[in-house]
Design a protein around this motif. Sequence first.
Motif, mmCIF file in Angstrom:
data_model
loop_
_atom_site.group_PDB
_atom_site.id
_atom_site.type_symbol
_atom_site.label_atom_id
_atom_site.label_comp_id
_atom_site.label_asym_id
_atom_site.label_seq_id
_atom_site.Cartn_x
_atom_site.Cartn_y
_atom_site.Cartn_z
ATOM 1 N N UNK A 1 0.483 -11.995 10.534
ATOM 2 C CA UNK A 1 1.556 -12.417 10.672
ATOM 3 C C UNK A 1 2.614 -12.188 9.657
ATOM 4 N N UNK A 2 2.302 -12.187 8.492
ATOM 5 C CA UNK A 2 3.204 -11.846 7.192
ATOM 6 C C UNK A 2 3.276 -10.577 7.183
ATOM 7 N N UNK A 3 2.332 -9.558 7.119
ATOM 8 C CA UNK A 3 2.377 -8.111 6.985
ATOM 9 C C UNK A 3 2.929 -7.549 8.229
ATOM 10 N N UNK B 1 -4.509 -16.048 25.711
ATOM 11 C CA UNK B 1 -3.484 -16.261 24.498
ATOM 12 C C UNK B 1 -4.014 -15.324 23.089
ATOM 13 N N UNK B 2 -2.904 -14.598 22.975
ATOM 14 C CA UNK B 2 -3.486 -14.002 21.770
ATOM 15 C C UNK B 2 -3.070 -14.727 20.459
ATOM 16 N N UNK B 3 -3.978 -14.630 19.447
ATOM 17 C CA UNK B 3 -3.883 -15.244 18.072
ATOM 18 C C UNK B 3 -3.978 -14.159 17.025
ATOM 19 N N UNK B 4 -3.306 -14.501 15.760
ATOM 20 C CA UNK B 4 -3.347 -13.574 14.538
ATOM 21 C C UNK B 4 -3.266 -14.766 13.565
ATOM 22 N N UNK B 5 -3.995 -14.310 12.407
ATOM 23 C CA UNK B 5 -4.004 -14.890 11.231
ATOM 24 C C UNK B 5 -2.595 -15.194 10.498
ATOM 25 N N UNK B 6 -2.337 -15.912 9.833
ATOM 26 C CA UNK B 6 -1.171 -15.966 8.801
ATOM 27 C C UNK B 6 -0.782 -14.589 8.241
ATOM 28 N N UNK B 7 -1.927 -14.244 7.375
ATOM 29 C CA UNK B 7 -1.764 -13.149 6.654
ATOM 30 C C UNK B 7 -1.519 -11.956 7.492
ATOM 31 N N UNK C 1 5.153 -8.736 10.513
ATOM 32 C CA UNK C 1 6.301 -9.107 11.069
ATOM 33 C C UNK C 1 7.348 -9.615 9.825
ATOM 34 N N UNK C 2 7.137 -8.837 8.533
ATOM 35 C CA UNK C 2 7.816 -9.207 7.306
ATOM 36 C C UNK C 2 8.259 -10.685 7.290
ATOM 37 N N UNK C 3 7.427 -11.427 7.432
ATOM 38 C CA UNK C 3 8.029 -12.952 7.067
ATOM 39 C C UNK C 3 7.192 -13.343 5.863
ATOM 40 N N UNK C 4 7.564 -14.517 5.427
ATOM 41 C CA UNK C 4 6.929 -15.273 4.259
ATOM 42 C C UNK C 4 6.101 -16.520 4.918
ATOM 43 N N UNK C 5 5.026 -16.642 4.329
ATOM 44 C CA UNK C 5 4.001 -17.539 4.730
ATOM 45 C C UNK C 5 4.779 -19.044 4.729
#
Length: 68
Positions: free
Chosen positions: A13-15, A5-11, A17-21
């Motif tokens: 993911x935001x950067x 399983x690959x995990x990523x930080x919220x920060x 995938x161009x998403x908002x927290x």
Amino acid sequence: MSSETTWTSIENAVATYCLETPLILKWVDDGSICAEHHDTRAMRVKVDDLIQKIHHVKKSKPEFLDCD
């Protein structure tokens, strides 16, 4: 096929995938994506779940995530 399983930080993911927290946190709260460390600043989200959710939203809302 790898079962890792690959995990990523919220920060990240935001950067990446161009998403908002708040949107990512909403998806975690409603169970759309898995997360670890819910009560800390070190929350991580499962990358496969995040990508699957993004594809689902893009399919239903084509205007979503046009951040190029």
